[in-house]
Design an enzyme around this catalytic site. Sequence first.
Site, mmCIF file in Angstrom:
data_model
loop_
_atom_site.group_PDB
_atom_site.id
_atom_site.type_symbol
_atom_site.label_atom_id
_atom_site.label_comp_id
_atom_site.label_asym_id
_atom_site.label_seq_id
_atom_site.Cartn_x
_atom_site.Cartn_y
_atom_site.Cartn_z
ATOM 1 C CG ASP A 134 -90.981 25.596 35.881
ATOM 2 O OD1 ASP A 134 -90.689 25.839 37.084
ATOM 3 O OD2 ASP A 134 -90.519 26.247 34.928
ATOM 4 C CE LYS B 153 -91.679 27.517 31.781
ATOM 5 N NZ LYS B 153 -90.955 26.351 32.349
ATOM 6 C CE LYS C 287 -88.882 29.398 33.242
ATOM 7 N NZ LYS C 287 -88.595 28.124 33.928
#
Lengths: 316, 287, 501
Positions: A147, A212, A248
């Site tokens: 991430d 995300k 996400k």
Amino acid sequence: MVCDLMNAGQSASFRKLFDEIGPVDSVGVEERVAKYTTRSIKKAAKLWGLKMAISMVDLTTLEGKDTPGKVASLCRKALRPHEDPGVPPVAAVCVYPSMVRHAKKHVGGTSVKVASVATAFPSGQAPLKTRLGEVRAAVADGADEIDMVINRGAFLEGEFAEVQDEISAVVEACGAATLKVILEVSELETYDNIRAASFLAMEVIREGDFIKTSTGKTSLNATLGNNQVMIEAIRDFYLDTGTAIAMKPAGGIRTAKQALTFLIAVKETLGDAWLNKSRYRFGASSVLNDLVRQIEKEKTGAYQAPYYFSEAAESY
Amino acid sequence: MTRLPITKTPKVYVGGAFIRSESARVFPLQDAAGNFFGNIPQCTRKDLRNAVEAAAKAGPGWAKRTAYNRGQILYRLAEMLEARRAELIGSLTMFGAVQADAARGVDAAVDRLIYYAGWADKYEQVLGSVNPVAAPYFNFTVTEPMGVIGVIAPDVPPLLGLISLVAPAIVSGNTVVALVSEKFPYPSILLGEMLATSDLPGGVVNLLTGFRKELVPTFATHTHLRAIVGAVGAADRKALELGAADSVKRTHFVDPDATDWLADTAQGLEAIRDTLEFKTTWHPVGA
Amino acid sequence: MAISAPQKKTAGRRGRSAPGLIFGDLWQYDPAPETADPKLKPRYDLFIDGEFVAPRGGKYFDTINPANEQKLAKIALAGAADVDAAYRAAHRAYEKVWSRTSGRERAKYLFRIARLLQDRAREFAVAETMDGGKPIKESRDFDVPMCAAHFFYHAGWADKLEYVAAGRRVAPLGVVGQVIPWNFPLLMLAWKIAPALAMGNCVVLKPAETTSITALKFAEILQDAGLPPGVVNFVTGAGATGAAVMAHPLAAKVAFTGSTEVGKIIMRSLAGSGKKMTMELGGKAANIVFDDAPLDQAVEGIVNGIFFNQGHVCCAGSRLLVHEPVADAVLAKLKNRIKVLRVGDPLDKNTDLGAINSKDQLEKIRELVDSGVKEGAELYQPPCRLPEKGFYFRPTLFSDVTMSHRIAREEIFGPVLSILTFRTVDEAVEKANNTAFGLSAGVWTDKGSRILKMSTELKAGVIWANTFNKFDPASPFGGYKESGFGREGGRQGLLDYAKLT
């Protein structure tokens, strides 16, 4: 004159990008997502949704006080959120790079992935070389998923090429690992910017990589609104290019009801193909207990006290 | 040897031009002493149709003028009347009005124009609104002119009655086709000449002379007329309202016998409101 | 840098089959019926002079649930004598009580009514949905709360009437006769009654034949609120009852909401009567989307514009005018959007489109849709299952529509959208205004000055810019041209219930 405009840098690049992807009206977005909150999910549909949501959780601990022991217990929870065998394991555990090897010991070889935030999370304010080194180290330690945070400063300056080049470099550093690109929506402020940043990222990541919302470390995290803007960007990008990007939302989703509402948004915007953990994740921790708790409620018909569930933050 | 005076051929003012009826029909008009005065155009339904087209053509341009400009033009019209005050008074006394009454009527007509001229850039501030809706929207109501307005003027007072009905309609950007006093048409013929020299664009005010019984049915049913305002009796009123139903036309009538045209009550913001539409616009407040 | 431009490029190239979205049954929502008790009575009488009374003719008619065609209750059929009794009661109440009741006291009655409706909101929402077919989500979140909001708004005016008309004093007109439609039974009742009472008038109101129940339930609230008898009277029935309400000599004013056709009949019947009128009639609103619009929000607005309340909305955005550069993109997005609309049981909390209000209306919609197909427009309907019993119609898009098609000119009053395209601003304005209607219009663009230009040029009483189908008690609503005259809501609407002195 034309040349002047072309060279105007920041404002010109914003204008060009927004012209291409179109604007977003914030009030309209809020009204769209308000409709999701009126959906009423009952019985079998509710159970299905709760289990699906559990299977999508990136169970996360990102604290300075994290220890191998804390990570171990998180991994146990990830593999078996509840004693009920009908409750699936979560999608992944999400930890700092130093914890990757500890997590890998517990979940390696299972369906639960190890995800690691990297790239000088959460600010991203480190030299690119340092950030890439962090990514490589995490992957080398066994991270299945990385991430990263985008360079918000460069984005807000209109230095879009820089933003994209950095993401591309991280993609390369990831190798086989899946990448999740954190836009840090609270620092982008507007839906127009969120849509623009989504497209910038999607242009340079791979099918199956994620965009995300947030690090969870700023004032505002995932909301139905920014989730909607991002999944609409994913939809438009997919219909345009055929490349399916995953999504996400992270931070701020604390209750099962919220998680179900996010899934309703996915169902009604992206359709069935995104209702699985390879296309949609929740970056969260406390929501897991509430999801489990609601499953038990559906099964037993009795409302459940929080302290029945391990590591419930709200136990008292 | 006495010089033979040149008599003026009465013409009506339509589309910025002085015309006779397309039918070439006229009716003779006598002065109060019964002497032949002139032949007045006996306008027909086709003249009305032409006048409506002229009014429709002039409408958008007139409505787009600034309120300030419309106010100035109405004021200019008042100046034209004032300059020919004696002639206007003569046009009333010639047909039987007492001198003092005629003077009062003309003065009131000039003052009424001044009154409405002053409203031009104010009525919107009084009638419009910003509305506090319970959602993140900016919501405001403004007025707009309706379009082409049919005016049926009273027989008396021929000038003041006509101006009292026309001025509030045009001040907001409407254009008008007016049927003037049947019995006393001459002041309106003079008024046409003043309109022509007042900076008012051609077609904004169109004045028809002729017979009510011939023209009222066409006023009633012409669908391009968006409203009818008038001083009419019960029978005409019913006919006009019946016809208005066909195209959902707005109608506003006063009883000619119960109206004191000289009084301040014969003027007001309501008269302007009668030929306005309210338009409400919503827009989100977001980023 | 090559950013993809979804609204400019076409999808699916280089031999790949075009990517599509799957809106299937992977995750089916279970039925989620609203279970609150609507507390219906088997029989509803007239509400005259504060009491429920049987019609003098002794006749009743059935009201059914359009969702399943089952009878809900029988409703009194008011004849001329009943209407007369209602007017006499209203007149008496006006002379003896209401005109002598101070604005401050009238305000308190209206506030009380609003509160009592809020108390029973869910019950009323269920009744509204059962009698009319609209989704419970709308009756619960829109009709009932908006009805209460109208009473709240107008309550506050009742003791401030000296501020309504600058420079003039206002006074009530007397008794007003009101006839309302079946698409928003409670809300239309509120739009009519609240300003009338705030101004000091008394009311005789006829609900629509197919949707009388909530008005009569509302009468219970008026009783509970202690509103003096005769101030509000409800007479139920069909066209003949409505005509009697409009024509009664004691009516100082009539207000009608319904079709343009009936509006014209009423205007004719009242010609020369001296009665004041407010007419809220039909529409064929243009919803105009420019190429720089926020497209997803525009699509949402288009959907809200035409499918809200099954399209039974006089101001529905039934003509979509799309700027050519984005016409394909908007149509594609619309199709994806309406695939997830849920058509079915109006009482299900997840239903987006409920039942068509009546069999007659369903047949009218079918007839116009057939004409659209025959005239060569391209029809699209999503593949959704419809209940077997009851009156339902799929959300319908017609593309390739031209201005001469019936579906582009006539009010369908159903979930049917006609899509036309345009190239320039002037063309959009011309097409939008090329209709005898003028109730509402929508415009979608990111350019501020264009919004204000469009808002000025469009001949309609309500302009929704970058939104659609928004309503508020403070916001005046009403039409241009053959969409009627007079306004409802706001200070402007209130004034239509006053005489100036």
